[in-house]
Scaffold this active site. Structure first.
Site, PDB file in Angstrom:
ATOM      1  N   LYS A 155      -2.276  10.435  -8.691  1.00 56.62           N
ATOM      2  CA  LYS A 155      -0.939  10.243  -8.129  1.00 56.62           C
ATOM      3  C   LYS A 155       0.138  10.626  -9.134  1.00 56.62           C
ATOM      4  CE  LYS A 155      -3.050   9.726  -4.849  1.00 56.62           C
ATOM      5  NZ  LYS A 155      -3.080  10.733  -3.786  1.00 56.62           N
TER       6      LYS A 155
ATOM      7  N   ARG B 159      -6.374  18.113   2.627  1.00 61.24           N
ATOM      8  CA  ARG B 159      -7.361  18.257   3.708  1.00 61.24           C
ATOM      9  C   ARG B 159      -6.631  18.497   5.019  1.00 61.24           C
ATOM     10  NH1 ARG B 159      -6.474  12.611   3.057  1.00 61.24           N
ATOM     11  NH2 ARG B 159      -5.465  11.822   4.935  1.00 61.24           N
TER      12      ARG B 159
ATOM     13  N   GLU C  89       7.543   2.616  -9.530  1.00 61.52           N
ATOM     14  CA  GLU C  89       8.546   3.370  -8.766  1.00 61.52           C
ATOM     15  C   GLU C  89       9.571   2.384  -8.225  1.00 61.52           C
ATOM     16  OE1 GLU C  89       6.794   5.441  -5.475  1.00 61.52           O
ATOM     17  OE2 GLU C  89       5.761   6.879  -6.742  1.00 61.52           O
TER      18      GLU C  89
HETATM   19  C1  MV4 Z   1       6.139   3.202  -1.290  1.00 65.49           C
HETATM   20  C2  MV4 Z   1       6.907   2.411  -0.414  1.00 65.49           C
HETATM   21  C3  MV4 Z   1       8.202   2.119  -0.778  1.00 65.49           C
HETATM   22  N1  MV4 Z   1       8.692   2.562  -1.941  1.00 65.49           N
HETATM   23  N2  MV4 Z   1       6.689   3.625  -2.453  1.00 65.49           N
HETATM   24  C4  MV4 Z   1       2.001   2.874   1.098  1.00 65.49           C
HETATM   25  C5  MV4 Z   1       0.778   3.713   0.998  1.00 65.49           C
HETATM   26  C6  MV4 Z   1       0.970   4.590  -0.169  1.00 65.49           C
HETATM   27  N3  MV4 Z   1       0.486   5.908   0.118  1.00 65.49           N
HETATM   28  C7  MV4 Z   1       2.435   4.553  -0.464  1.00 65.49           C
HETATM   29  N4  MV4 Z   1       2.997   3.478   0.289  1.00 65.49           N
HETATM   30  C8  MV4 Z   1       4.289   3.107   0.116  1.00 65.49           C
HETATM   31  N5  MV4 Z   1       4.873   3.538  -1.016  1.00 65.49           N
HETATM   32  C9  MV4 Z   1       7.928   3.290  -2.756  1.00 65.49           C
HETATM   33  N6  MV4 Z   1       8.435   3.712  -3.917  1.00 65.49           N
HETATM   34  C10 MV4 Z   1       6.322   1.980   0.779  1.00 65.49           C
HETATM   35  C11 MV4 Z   1       5.009   2.316   1.038  1.00 65.49           C
HETATM   36  C12 MV4 Z   1       4.476   1.796   2.266  1.00 65.49           C
HETATM   37  C13 MV4 Z   1       4.114   2.638   3.304  1.00 65.49           C
HETATM   38  C14 MV4 Z   1       4.221   4.013   3.193  1.00 65.49           C
HETATM   39  C15 MV4 Z   1       3.853   4.836   4.224  1.00 65.49           C
HETATM   40  C16 MV4 Z   1       3.378   4.281   5.393  1.00 65.49           C
HETATM   41  C17 MV4 Z   1       3.253   2.925   5.529  1.00 65.49           C
HETATM   42  C18 MV4 Z   1       3.613   2.083   4.498  1.00 65.49           C
HETATM   43  C19 MV4 Z   1       3.492   0.706   4.654  1.00 65.49           C
HETATM   44  C20 MV4 Z   1       3.849  -0.101   3.636  1.00 65.49           C
HETATM   45  C21 MV4 Z   1       4.333   0.437   2.428  1.00 65.49           C
END
Ligand code: MV4
Length: 513
Positions: A116, A293, A200
């Site tokens: 990441k 993918r 972050e």
């Molecule tokens: C975040 C975020 C808010 N701020 N990063 C969740 C899965 C992972 N791939 C990254 N995720 C998140 N990262 C920052 N800086 C909120 C999420 C997140 C989220 C992101 C996409 C789809 C659903 C989610 C559900 C909860 C939190």
């Protein structure tokens, strides 16, 4: 072009890839586990190789056996689908070392995006916006404290090796940081064998919007627009659509350009998806991660652009240039996809494995059904509970929602619990219909539903519940009728007494006119 391709997967995605092979006159080779001897993907292929026992680690994750099956079959290329080994650089490398073509990016691009922090660095190099935060793992709690104070709370702790929300912690204030730092590290260690985490700034109430990109071995890069994936539960997407209903006309162009630059910075080849968080407040977007993918939700992009992404993947892997340029990409209408899981929405989406006793897939105009099973087929506890995807196209979002309601209404799957009743309710939810989506949608939907049910308890059931009950009854009646198959009908008797009469929505007027 390849004459034979091995599909290193199962279920609906193996079926999807087999269908592309058929249309291209390529012979599809399946692999299967002991649990999948009678699976749909095995029946559709020209030949199939047994990998081993049901558990994925003994079958669909066995790199050595899959490569051996490909070698024995005489296949020239391997399509990994999604999940299992699709983002495993060692698998891509083993396929290449066996003299076969891996249908996907290079192992190096997979490794870069698999980290990441590596992905964040690639995005920064490409000039794409990333969430403010660190580009190195945190060395200590003190460093975490200083960085979080600089960024401003709330912040997110994320696993360096992460993805899928594992090892991720939202930290609202400094008092929570120390314990969150420890839990994130131990979760990351348990999930990835790598405890390192980074920080972050948290984007609040974000939308999850991703861009489909495509590139070839000749240096051509294009994007195919966005997919709105905000409707998720426990980091599992549930409904996806294209275009995003967000009211921001320049978003596609800006995010598309950023996604293409990120792919270029990673020397990426093939189909890929660049995920972004979009603030619903400021409309700013931030790079999140890149998936190397073909994605589950690719059909919504296919429906609005008209391109067959699997065919295009195969052509690119064979060394052909992309069959279209950025200017050729046009987006027409609106597509929505519902992921049908073998889960019980009444039991907090508990897995519901078992035998599918009855299945009549939806059809009619502008309906696409990607299923991995059939009536009589078994949904195993060993694999992902995704059993099918239902996608529809309409000229407008409104039309697509109406079409999805209709398609869900004439889709019957019996024997196991599925998420279909949940979708029937979501398609009538005011917030969904209005397109007010962010990653908190499902939990708010569940709250609204619980309140509604509480206020209605004791009262007459609403029209939607009556309809849901009717649909269940029709499914039961159909299954019953298929089993008995008119056996009760005696010679000379009237038309068979069917439960349809009492269960169906229609009133049957049986007297002759
Ligand atoms: C975040 C975020 C808010 N701020 N990063 C969740 C899965 C992972 N791939 C990254 N995720 C998140 N990262 C920052 N800086 C909120 C999420 C997140 C989220 C992101 C996409 C789809 C659903 C989610 C559900 C909860 C939190």
């Amino acid at each position: 072009m390849f004459k034979k391709i091995l599909i290193a997967n199962r279920g609906e995605i193996a079926v999807r890839v087999i269908r592309a092979c058929r249309e291209m006159d390529i012979s599809p080779v399946a692999v299967y586990s002991e649990a999948d001897a009678a699976a749909f993907h095995v029946r559709l292929a020209d030949e199939a190789y047994l990998l081993g026992p049901a558990p994925a680690v003994e079958s669909y994750l066995r790199i050595d056996r899959i490569v051996e099956a490909a070698r024995r079959s005489g296949a020239e290329a391997v399509h990994p689908g999604y999940g299992f080994l699709a983002e495993n650089a060692a698998f891509a490398r083993a396929v290449g070392e066996a003299g076969l073509t891996f249908i996907g990016p290079t192992p190096e691009a997979m490794e870069l995006m698999g980290s990441k922090i590596g992905a964040r660095r690639a995005a920064i190099k490409a000039g794409a916006p990333v969430v403010p935060g660190t580009t190195e793992p945190l060395q200590s709690l003190d460093e975490a404290r200083e960085t979080a104070a600089r960024l401003g709370y709330p912040v997110m702790l994320k696993a360096t090796a992460g993805g899928g929300g594992k090892g991720m912690r939202l930290v609202g204030r400094e008092a929570e940081l120390a314990s969150a730092f420890e839990t994130a590290r131990s979760e990351a260690e348990a999930a990835f064998g790598d405890a390192s985490v980074y920080l972050e700034k948290a984007v609040e109430r974000p939308r999850h919007i991703e861009i489909q990109i495509f590139s070839d071995t000749h240096g051509n890069f294009v994007h195919l627009g966005e997919r709105e994936c905000s409707v998720q539960r426990r980091h599992q997407k549930v409904i996806e659509e294209c275009p995003s209903p967000i009211d921001e006309p320049t978003l596609r162009e800006r995010m598309g350009a950023a996604a293409v630059e990120i792919a270029r910075a990673a020397a990426y080849v093939g189909a890929g998806t660049v995920e972004f968080l979009v603030s619903d407040v400021t409309r700013d977007f931030y790079f999140l991660e890149m998936n190397t993918r073909l994605q589950v939700e690719h059909p919504v992009t296919e429906l609005v652009t008209g391109f067959d992404l699997v065919r295009e993947q195969i052509c690119v892997a064979a060394g052909e240039p992309l069959s279209f340029t950025q200017e050729d990409v046009r987006w027409t209408g609106h597509a929505i996809e519902c992921r049908v899981y073998a889960e019980d929405p009444e039991q907090d989406f508990m897995p519901s494995p078992g035998r599918i006793t009855m299945l009549r897939g939806p059809g009619g105009p502008f309906v696409r059904y990607d299923g991995g099973s059939y009536a009589g087929g078994e949904v195993s506890i060993y694999y992902d509970p995704l059993i099918a995807k239902l996608a529809v196209w309409g000229r407008t979002r409104r039309e697509a929602v109406e079409r999805m309601r209709r398609a869900l209404g004439d889709y019957h799957l019996g024997g196991i619990k599925t998420t279909l009743p949940f979708f029937r309710e979501v398609m009538r939810d005011d917030e969904f219909v209005a397109g007010r989506l962010d990653t908190g949608f499902i939990s708010r939907f569940n709250e609204r539903r619980a309140q509604r049910l509480a206020s209605e308890s004791g009262a007459e059931p609403g029209a939607d519940e009556v309809r849901a009950r009717d649909v269940a009854l029709i499914a039961a009646a159909l299954a019953y009728e298929q089993q008995t198959n008119g056996a009760q009908q005696q010679p000379g008797s009237q038309a068979p007494t069917s439960r349809w009469k009492t269960a169906g929505r229609a009133t049957l007027h049986q007297s002759r006119l």
